[in-house]
Design an enzyme around this catalytic site. Sequence first.
Site, PDB file in Angstrom:
ATOM      1  N   LYS A  77      49.953  -8.799  35.494  1.00 54.77           N
ATOM      2  CA  LYS A  77      51.102  -7.921  35.273  1.00 54.77           C
ATOM      3  C   LYS A  77      52.043  -8.449  34.193  1.00 54.77           C
ATOM      4  O   LYS A  77      52.499  -7.720  33.332  1.00 54.77           O
ATOM      5  CB  LYS A  77      51.882  -7.777  36.587  1.00 54.77           C
ATOM      6  CG  LYS A  77      51.139  -7.004  37.655  1.00 54.77           C
ATOM      7  CD  LYS A  77      52.045  -6.537  38.752  1.00 54.77           C
ATOM      8  CE  LYS A  77      52.451  -7.669  39.654  1.00 54.77           C
ATOM      9  NZ  LYS A  77      53.074  -7.233  40.903  1.00 54.77           N
ATOM     10  N   ASP A 118      41.520  -8.531  26.927  1.00 57.92           N
ATOM     11  CA  ASP A 118      42.218  -8.051  25.722  1.00 57.92           C
ATOM     12  C   ASP A 118      43.738  -8.145  25.823  1.00 57.92           C
ATOM     13  O   ASP A 118      44.402  -8.555  24.869  1.00 57.92           O
ATOM     14  CB  ASP A 118      41.753  -6.633  25.351  1.00 57.92           C
ATOM     15  CG  ASP A 118      42.014  -5.614  26.446  1.00 57.92           C
ATOM     16  OD1 ASP A 118      42.274  -6.027  27.593  1.00 57.92           O
ATOM     17  OD2 ASP A 118      41.965  -4.417  26.156  1.00 57.92           O
ATOM     18  N   ILE A 141      35.085  -8.572  33.663  1.00 57.53           N
ATOM     19  CA  ILE A 141      33.899  -7.874  34.159  1.00 57.53           C
ATOM     20  C   ILE A 141      33.634  -6.627  33.313  1.00 57.53           C
ATOM     21  O   ILE A 141      32.526  -6.131  33.275  1.00 57.53           O
ATOM     22  CB  ILE A 141      34.018  -7.466  35.653  1.00 57.53           C
ATOM     23  CG1 ILE A 141      35.186  -6.500  35.880  1.00 57.53           C
ATOM     24  CG2 ILE A 141      34.116  -8.682  36.546  1.00 57.53           C
ATOM     25  CD1 ILE A 141      35.101  -5.764  37.210  1.00 57.53           C
ATOM     26  N   ASP A 142      34.677  -6.117  32.628  1.00 51.01           N
ATOM     27  CA  ASP A 142      34.544  -4.851  31.897  1.00 51.01           C
ATOM     28  C   ASP A 142      33.687  -4.977  30.637  1.00 51.01           C
ATOM     29  O   ASP A 142      33.209  -3.973  30.111  1.00 51.01           O
ATOM     30  CB  ASP A 142      35.921  -4.310  31.491  1.00 51.01           C
ATOM     31  CG  ASP A 142      36.853  -4.136  32.672  1.00 51.01           C
ATOM     32  OD1 ASP A 142      36.357  -3.992  33.794  1.00 51.01           O
ATOM     33  OD2 ASP A 142      38.077  -4.150  32.460  1.00 51.01           O
ATOM     34  N   MET A 184      33.898  -0.137  38.392  1.00 51.44           N
ATOM     35  CA  MET A 184      35.057  -0.456  37.544  1.00 51.44           C
ATOM     36  C   MET A 184      34.678  -0.433  36.058  1.00 51.44           C
ATOM     37  O   MET A 184      33.547  -0.095  35.711  1.00 51.44           O
ATOM     38  CB  MET A 184      35.606  -1.818  37.930  1.00 51.44           C
ATOM     39  CG  MET A 184      36.484  -1.801  39.168  1.00 51.44           C
ATOM     40  SD  MET A 184      37.199  -3.429  39.455  1.00 51.44           S
ATOM     41  CE  MET A 184      38.502  -3.018  40.597  1.00 51.44           C
ATOM     42  N   ARG A 281      28.442  12.110  49.419  1.00 54.85           N
ATOM     43  CA  ARG A 281      29.336  11.026  49.847  1.00 54.85           C
ATOM     44  C   ARG A 281      29.758  10.217  48.626  1.00 54.85           C
ATOM     45  O   ARG A 281      29.033  10.160  47.633  1.00 54.85           O
ATOM     46  CB  ARG A 281      28.623  10.091  50.830  1.00 54.85           C
ATOM     47  CG  ARG A 281      28.241  10.721  52.150  1.00 54.85           C
ATOM     48  CD  ARG A 281      29.462  10.887  53.062  1.00 54.85           C
ATOM     49  NE  ARG A 281      29.067  11.311  54.404  1.00 54.85           N
ATOM     50  CZ  ARG A 281      28.869  12.582  54.772  1.00 54.85           C
ATOM     51  NH1 ARG A 281      28.999  13.553  53.898  1.00 54.85           N
ATOM     52  NH2 ARG A 281      28.519  12.866  56.020  1.00 54.85           N
ATOM     53  N   HIS A 287      37.119  -3.957  44.034  1.00 63.19           N
ATOM     54  CA  HIS A 287      37.241  -5.383  43.695  1.00 63.19           C
ATOM     55  C   HIS A 287      36.090  -6.241  44.188  1.00 63.19           C
ATOM     56  O   HIS A 287      36.011  -7.416  43.835  1.00 63.19           O
ATOM     57  CB  HIS A 287      38.571  -5.921  44.218  1.00 63.19           C
ATOM     58  CG  HIS A 287      39.732  -5.314  43.494  1.00 63.19           C
ATOM     59  ND1 HIS A 287      40.194  -4.057  43.792  1.00 63.19           N
ATOM     60  CD2 HIS A 287      40.470  -5.765  42.459  1.00 63.19           C
ATOM     61  CE1 HIS A 287      41.197  -3.764  42.978  1.00 63.19           C
ATOM     62  NE2 HIS A 287      41.380  -4.773  42.161  1.00 63.19           N
ATOM     63  N   GLN A 289      33.380  -6.057  43.065  1.00 66.64           N
ATOM     64  CA  GLN A 289      32.675  -6.388  41.806  1.00 66.64           C
ATOM     65  C   GLN A 289      33.250  -7.614  41.121  1.00 66.64           C
ATOM     66  O   GLN A 289      32.645  -8.174  40.214  1.00 66.64           O
ATOM     67  CB  GLN A 289      32.771  -5.195  40.828  1.00 66.64           C
ATOM     68  CG  GLN A 289      32.026  -3.974  41.290  1.00 66.64           C
ATOM     69  CD  GLN A 289      32.547  -2.704  40.617  1.00 66.64           C
ATOM     70  OE1 GLN A 289      31.975  -2.219  39.670  1.00 66.64           O
ATOM     71  NE2 GLN A 289      33.638  -2.148  41.126  1.00 66.64           N
ATOM     72  N   ARG A 290      34.455  -8.002  41.502  1.00 64.77           N
ATOM     73  CA  ARG A 290      35.108  -9.144  40.844  1.00 64.77           C
ATOM     74  C   ARG A 290      35.050 -10.405  41.679  1.00 64.77           C
ATOM     75  O   ARG A 290      35.457 -11.478  41.216  1.00 64.77           O
ATOM     76  CB  ARG A 290      36.576  -8.813  40.565  1.00 64.77           C
ATOM     77  CG  ARG A 290      36.742  -7.897  39.423  1.00 64.77           C
ATOM     78  CD  ARG A 290      38.086  -7.879  38.752  1.00 64.77           C
ATOM     79  NE  ARG A 290      39.245  -8.370  39.427  1.00 64.77           N
ATOM     80  CZ  ARG A 290      40.445  -7.783  39.353  1.00 64.77           C
ATOM     81  NH1 ARG A 290      40.587  -6.657  38.686  1.00 64.77           N
ATOM     82  NH2 ARG A 290      41.486  -8.309  39.936  1.00 64.77           N
TER      83      ARG A 290
HETATM   84  O1  F6P Z   1      39.899  -5.407  33.955  1.00 62.69           O
HETATM   85  C1  F6P Z   1      39.260  -5.705  35.158  1.00 62.69           C
HETATM   86  C2  F6P Z   1      39.521  -4.644  36.183  1.00 62.69           C
HETATM   87  O2  F6P Z   1      38.823  -4.963  37.357  1.00 62.69           O
HETATM   88  C3  F6P Z   1      39.195  -3.222  35.734  1.00 62.69           C
HETATM   89  O3  F6P Z   1      37.819  -2.941  35.778  1.00 62.69           O
HETATM   90  C4  F6P Z   1      40.023  -2.420  36.718  1.00 62.69           C
HETATM   91  O4  F6P Z   1      40.336  -1.168  36.185  1.00 62.69           O
HETATM   92  C5  F6P Z   1      41.268  -3.263  36.867  1.00 62.69           C
HETATM   93  O5  F6P Z   1      40.908  -4.587  36.504  1.00 62.69           O
HETATM   94  C6  F6P Z   1      41.830  -3.270  38.269  1.00 62.69           C
HETATM   95  O6  F6P Z   1      43.052  -3.961  38.265  1.00 62.69           O
HETATM   96  P1  F6P Z   1      43.768  -4.475  39.587  1.00 62.69           P
HETATM   97  O7  F6P Z   1      43.124  -5.767  39.994  1.00 62.69           O
HETATM   98  O8  F6P Z   1      45.190  -4.666  39.187  1.00 62.69           O
HETATM   99  O9  F6P Z   1      43.601  -3.427  40.639  1.00 62.69           O
END
Ligand code: F6P
Length: 363
Positions: A77, A118, A141-142, A184, A281, A287, A289-290
């Site tokens: 943020k 970025d 991840i993007d 995402m 469905r 998240h 994915q992260r």
């Molecule tokens: O940039 C990584 C990412 O996971 C994007 O794919 C997704 O749109 C965004 O961050 C989600 O952000 P937050 O963790 O603030 O929900």
Amino acid sequence: MSKIHRIGVMTAGGDCPGLNAVIRAVAKTAMSKHAIDVIGIEDGFLGLIQNRMRPLNNESVSNILTLGGTILGTNNKVSPRQYPVNVNGTFETRDVTDRCLEHIAHNQLDALVVIGGDGTMAMTSDFVRLGINCIGVPKTIDNDLWGTDVTFGFATAVSIATDALDRVHTTAASHHRAMVVEVMGRNAGWIALYAGMASGADVILIPEIPFDIHTICQYVTDRSRRGKRFSIICVSEGARPQGGLQVVSRIVPNSHQPARLGGIGQKVAEEVEAATGTETRTITLGHVQRGGTPVAADRVLATEFGGKAIELLSAGERSRLVVMKDGKVTHIPLQDAEGKQRLILPDNPLVKAARNIGTCFGD
Ligand code: F6P
């Protein structure tokens, strides 16, 4: 060019698998090969603003190669140029860049290694302009950072999304349903394209190719007529209808990029069900994915990237972004990547290959 004795390392922006592998590579290469002290800055630029830092040593970076998240914490943020401060109960933004510069000087940091995407690189470029030595390491991840063919974290996200799509496949077939899986990626469709192709999704919707819902419904109906009574639709969170807008799931106040995408999967599912009569469905992977352990490819890439950052500093390079180009780890001017995104171009060979086997992109 003065010698580097002490550096700060931070992870900024959204977390992703492989961050700890980079921190480990940065610290180990710096400490053991170049006798450079390494200070970990906590929670990205927030820690720089608030002067929250701690020395890293061999012990603190051992056993973290396979660990998801980041031992330093992160923040997606805060921006030093627009830091929210509470003035009599209301938030106003202040430029606290000078405060960051004081903390860099006070902690005797000769350079910063900034691991981010970025948005983070744009903030880092600001510090480069102010004379701070910075090396950027591309994460997300993007996979949308301009200047590099790949970012670490992407392979893991694709693997998680592919696994989810594979699992959805069998239940969709059993129930003769259409299953919409939202992944995402923000404005870039890389995760949807790779995971969709890897799992044999019937429809792949990406932000770079706006879709026509009628095309998708017709495709699902045609499949049904051919005896394929189920369909898998992989939707990137940034996908949008032709002439329409992306779906925003929430606005994060006081964030330098406030809009968070999400919800297009549910919209597509509702429209497909209404138009085709196929029970539908939606799954939003979010998240998941992260999180968790990075796959082998990301561990290797992260280790290469982290080591390269230190090699560059010790070779006297400044203000560079470590990148992967044509299979080689190299570097470009950090500011070159500022304000740009690496999106999928219409003539992308993967899109062509998917179209050749009949995958629908909704256009
Ligand atoms: O940039 C990584 C990412 O996971 C994007 O794919 C997704 O749109 C965004 O961050 C989600 O952000 P937050 O963790 O603030 O929900």
